[in-house]
Design a protein around this motif. Structure first.
Motif, PDB file in Angstrom:
ATOM      1  N   ALA A 120       0.839  -1.141  -0.005  1.00 40.38           N
ATOM      2  CA  ALA A 120       0.000  -0.138  -0.024  1.00 40.38           C
ATOM      3  C   ALA A 120       0.753   1.307   0.059  1.00 40.38           C
ATOM      4  O   ALA A 120       0.533   2.201  -0.630  1.00 40.38           O
ATOM      5  CB  ALA A 120      -1.037   0.067   1.130  1.00 40.38           C
ATOM      6  N   PHE A 121       1.939   1.312   0.617  1.00 38.43           N
ATOM      7  CA  PHE A 121       2.806   2.283   0.882  1.00 38.43           C
ATOM      8  C   PHE A 121       3.503   2.577  -0.457  1.00 38.43           C
ATOM      9  O   PHE A 121       3.566   3.767  -1.046  1.00 38.43           O
ATOM     10  CB  PHE A 121       4.000   2.150   1.812  1.00 38.43           C
ATOM     11  N   VAL A 122       4.070   1.446  -0.977  1.00 43.06           N
ATOM     12  CA  VAL A 122       4.759   1.867  -2.304  1.00 43.06           C
ATOM     13  C   VAL A 122       3.921   2.221  -3.500  1.00 43.06           C
ATOM     14  O   VAL A 122       4.048   2.862  -4.228  1.00 43.06           O
ATOM     15  CB  VAL A 122       5.529   0.199  -2.744  1.00 43.06           C
ATOM     16  N   PHE A 123       2.479   1.477  -3.486  1.00 43.87           N
ATOM     17  CA  PHE A 123       1.467   2.129  -4.216  1.00 43.87           C
ATOM     18  C   PHE A 123       1.198   3.542  -4.212  1.00 43.87           C
ATOM     19  O   PHE A 123       1.144   4.529  -5.245  1.00 43.87           O
ATOM     20  CB  PHE A 123       0.057   1.318  -4.167  1.00 43.87           C
ATOM     21  N   SER A 124       1.143   3.949  -2.980  1.00 47.10           N
ATOM     22  CA  SER A 124       0.962   5.513  -2.906  1.00 47.10           C
ATOM     23  C   SER A 124       2.255   6.342  -3.248  1.00 47.10           C
ATOM     24  O   SER A 124       1.854   7.300  -3.700  1.00 47.10           O
ATOM     25  CB  SER A 124       1.032   5.873  -1.213  1.00 47.10           C
ATOM     26  N   THR A 125       3.289   5.798  -3.581  1.00 44.82           N
ATOM     27  CA  THR A 125       4.261   6.498  -4.237  1.00 44.82           C
ATOM     28  C   THR A 125       4.351   6.833  -5.628  1.00 44.82           C
ATOM     29  O   THR A 125       4.738   7.489  -6.214  1.00 44.82           O
ATOM     30  CB  THR A 125       5.700   5.996  -4.019  1.00 44.82           C
ATOM     31  N   PHE A 126       3.354   5.664  -6.286  1.00 42.26           N
ATOM     32  CA  PHE A 126       2.954   5.774  -7.805  1.00 42.26           C
ATOM     33  C   PHE A 126       1.871   6.969  -7.694  1.00 42.26           C
ATOM     34  O   PHE A 126       1.852   7.464  -8.729  1.00 42.26           O
ATOM     35  CB  PHE A 126       2.569   4.500  -8.249  1.00 42.26           C
ATOM     36  N   ALA A 127       0.975   6.909  -6.695  1.00 41.89           N
ATOM     37  CA  ALA A 127      -0.232   7.592  -6.927  1.00 41.89           C
ATOM     38  C   ALA A 127       0.243   9.280  -6.654  1.00 41.89           C
ATOM     39  O   ALA A 127      -0.638  10.132  -7.162  1.00 41.89           O
ATOM     40  CB  ALA A 127      -1.330   7.153  -5.948  1.00 41.89           C
ATOM     41  N   VAL A 128       1.120   9.691  -5.789  1.00 40.54           N
ATOM     42  CA  VAL A 128       1.170  11.027  -5.189  1.00 40.54           C
ATOM     43  C   VAL A 128       2.042  11.823  -6.476  1.00 40.54           C
ATOM     44  O   VAL A 128       2.778  11.319  -7.123  1.00 40.54           O
ATOM     45  CB  VAL A 128       1.863  11.168  -4.003  1.00 40.54           C
ATOM     46  N   THR A 129       1.624  12.890  -6.541  1.00 41.09           N
ATOM     47  CA  THR A 129       2.220  13.929  -7.582  1.00 41.09           C
ATOM     48  C   THR A 129       3.268  14.628  -6.714  1.00 41.09           C
ATOM     49  O   THR A 129       4.065  15.184  -7.578  1.00 41.09           O
ATOM     50  CB  THR A 129       1.124  15.133  -8.102  1.00 41.09           C
ATOM     51  N   ASP A 130       3.090  14.903  -5.458  1.00 33.70           N
ATOM     52  CA  ASP A 130       4.134  15.554  -4.812  1.00 33.70           C
ATOM     53  C   ASP A 130       4.886  14.771  -3.741  1.00 33.70           C
ATOM     54  O   ASP A 130       4.192  14.391  -2.931  1.00 33.70           O
ATOM     55  CB  ASP A 130       3.498  16.821  -3.811  1.00 33.70           C
ATOM     56  N   PRO A 131       6.185  14.498  -4.206  1.00 33.96           N
ATOM     57  CA  PRO A 131       6.934  13.384  -3.280  1.00 33.96           C
ATOM     58  C   PRO A 131       7.105  13.574  -1.793  1.00 33.96           C
ATOM     59  O   PRO A 131       7.266  12.909  -0.832  1.00 33.96           O
ATOM     60  CB  PRO A 131       8.193  12.948  -3.889  1.00 33.96           C
ATOM     61  N   SER A 132       6.962  15.187  -1.438  1.00 34.39           N
ATOM     62  CA  SER A 132       7.129  15.475  -0.211  1.00 34.39           C
ATOM     63  C   SER A 132       5.937  15.005   0.937  1.00 34.39           C
ATOM     64  O   SER A 132       6.198  14.856   1.982  1.00 34.39           O
ATOM     65  CB  SER A 132       7.277  17.140  -0.033  1.00 34.39           C
ATOM     66  N   GLN A 133       4.793  14.514   0.019  1.00 35.63           N
ATOM     67  CA  GLN A 133       3.669  14.224   0.825  1.00 35.63           C
ATOM     68  C   GLN A 133       4.060  12.654   1.784  1.00 35.63           C
ATOM     69  O   GLN A 133       3.441  12.299   2.691  1.00 35.63           O
ATOM     70  CB  GLN A 133       2.468  13.957   0.059  1.00 35.63           C
ATOM     71  N   LEU A 134       5.196  11.762   1.155  1.00 34.90           N
ATOM     72  CA  LEU A 134       5.561  10.806   1.543  1.00 34.90           C
ATOM     73  C   LEU A 134       6.699  10.898   2.523  1.00 34.90           C
ATOM     74  O   LEU A 134       7.492   9.796   2.515  1.00 34.90           O
ATOM     75  CB  LEU A 134       5.405   9.846   0.419  1.00 34.90           C
ATOM     76  N   SER A 135       7.127  11.957   2.903  1.00 39.88           N
ATOM     77  CA  SER A 135       8.321  12.003   3.678  1.00 39.88           C
ATOM     78  C   SER A 135       8.234  11.500   5.149  1.00 39.88           C
ATOM     79  O   SER A 135       7.190  11.151   5.433  1.00 39.88           O
ATOM     80  CB  SER A 135       8.692  13.743   4.200  1.00 39.88           C
ATOM     81  N   GLY A 136       9.306  11.182   5.519  1.00 38.65           N
ATOM     82  CA  GLY A 136       9.452   9.964   6.832  1.00 38.65           C
ATOM     83  C   GLY A 136       8.581  10.818   7.872  1.00 38.65           C
ATOM     84  O   GLY A 136       8.698  10.411   8.949  1.00 38.65           O
ATOM     85  N   GLU A 137       8.361  12.099   7.800  1.00 35.67           N
ATOM     86  CA  GLU A 137       7.902  12.880   9.077  1.00 35.67           C
ATOM     87  C   GLU A 137       6.425  12.738   9.161  1.00 35.67           C
ATOM     88  O   GLU A 137       5.796  13.470   9.903  1.00 35.67           O
ATOM     89  CB  GLU A 137       8.461  14.358   9.058  1.00 35.67           C
ATOM     90  N   ALA A 138       5.916  12.391   8.026  1.00 36.13           N
ATOM     91  CA  ALA A 138       4.257  12.470   7.889  1.00 36.13           C
ATOM     92  C   ALA A 138       3.968  11.564   8.916  1.00 36.13           C
ATOM     93  O   ALA A 138       4.309  10.411   8.743  1.00 36.13           O
ATOM     94  CB  ALA A 138       3.850  12.388   6.481  1.00 36.13           C
ATOM     95  N   PRO A 139       2.803  11.792   9.837  1.00 34.34           N
ATOM     96  CA  PRO A 139       2.346  10.631  10.654  1.00 34.34           C
ATOM     97  C   PRO A 139       1.806   9.375  10.215  1.00 34.34           C
ATOM     98  O   PRO A 139       2.240   8.366  10.563  1.00 34.34           O
ATOM     99  CB  PRO A 139       1.094  11.448  11.540  1.00 34.34           C
ATOM    100  N   MET A 140       1.152   9.416   8.982  1.00 39.37           N
ATOM    101  CA  MET A 140       0.801   8.103   8.315  1.00 39.37           C
ATOM    102  C   MET A 140       1.677   7.329   7.628  1.00 39.37           C
ATOM    103  O   MET A 140       1.918   6.311   7.901  1.00 39.37           O
ATOM    104  CB  MET A 140      -0.348   8.522   7.081  1.00 39.37           C
ATOM    105  N   VAL A 141       2.880   8.011   7.252  1.00 40.22           N
ATOM    106  CA  VAL A 141       4.078   7.404   6.840  1.00 40.22           C
ATOM    107  C   VAL A 141       4.856   6.630   8.128  1.00 40.22           C
ATOM    108  O   VAL A 141       5.296   5.587   7.752  1.00 40.22           O
ATOM    109  CB  VAL A 141       4.994   8.295   6.091  1.00 40.22           C
TER     110      VAL A 141
END
Length: 184
Positions: free
Chosen positions: A85-106
């Motif tokens: 699910a996490f890897v799929f989200s990297t394909f789906a987002v347009t802004d990679p900063s949304q998946l930074s290690g600081e985001a609570p969901m990440v």
């Protein structure tokens, strides 16, 4: 409920393919870099196939590994699903900063995935050793895989190689009928 021999053969092929896909992460990360599209595609395919294929690891030693074997495989499967699910989200987002290690969901998904995969693998190695269904070298591969999870060689890029090799080894043993018969 038991799985018939023909189904086990098909699941073992899924395990072989999962291992090859996971092993593909190492050369792709060495060539194109960590978190490159080729590496992530290999990882995504591996997570999906491993989530499905891990079922057969329990099926072939269910009697010998019991509830702990089931818990270990369910934990490994959960870790692979969360990782997919996490890897799929990297394909789906347009802004990679949304998946930074600081985001609570990440952070939460990374923690759940790491705990489920590591804990499940440690438990699986223990019950597999105790069950004596797979050859001992499979347990050795599981331990080697766990060691490479923590050995910082080439930014942990060889961990995926040993993880995949473990699945290839187990899938091969099941497919070729190289399982030990227990005296029960």
């Amino acid at each position: 409920m038991s799985i018939d021999a023909r189904s086990i053969k098909w699941f073992s092929i899924i395990c072989l393919l999962a291992g090859v896909a996971r092993m593909g992460m190492t050369p792709t990360s060495l060539i194109w870099g960590t978190d490159s599209l080729p590496e992530l595609v290999c990882g995504y395919i591996a997570c999906i196939l491993m989530s499905i294929g891990s079922i057969v690891f329990y099926a072939v030693q269910a009697k010998e590994s019991g509830a702990l074997g089931l818990i270990s495989v369910l934990s490994i499967t959960l870790g692979n699903i969360v990782t997919a699910a996490f890897v799929f989200s990297t394909f789906a987002v347009t802004d990679p900063s949304q998946l930074s290690g600081e985001a609570p969901m990440v952070m939460a998904s990374s923690l759940v995935s790491l705990a489920a995969l590591t804990g499940g693998t440690v438990l699986f190695a223990f019950v597999t050793y105790r069950a004596r269904v797979f050859p001992r070298w499979i347990v050795g591969l599981l331990i080697l895989m766990l060691l490479f999870m923590f050995v910082p060689i080439a930014e942990y890029k060889f961990f995926a190689l040993f993880w995949g090799l473990t699945y290839v080894g187990m899938g091969y043993c099941i497919w070729r009928g190289k399982l030990r018969q227990t005296d029960s």
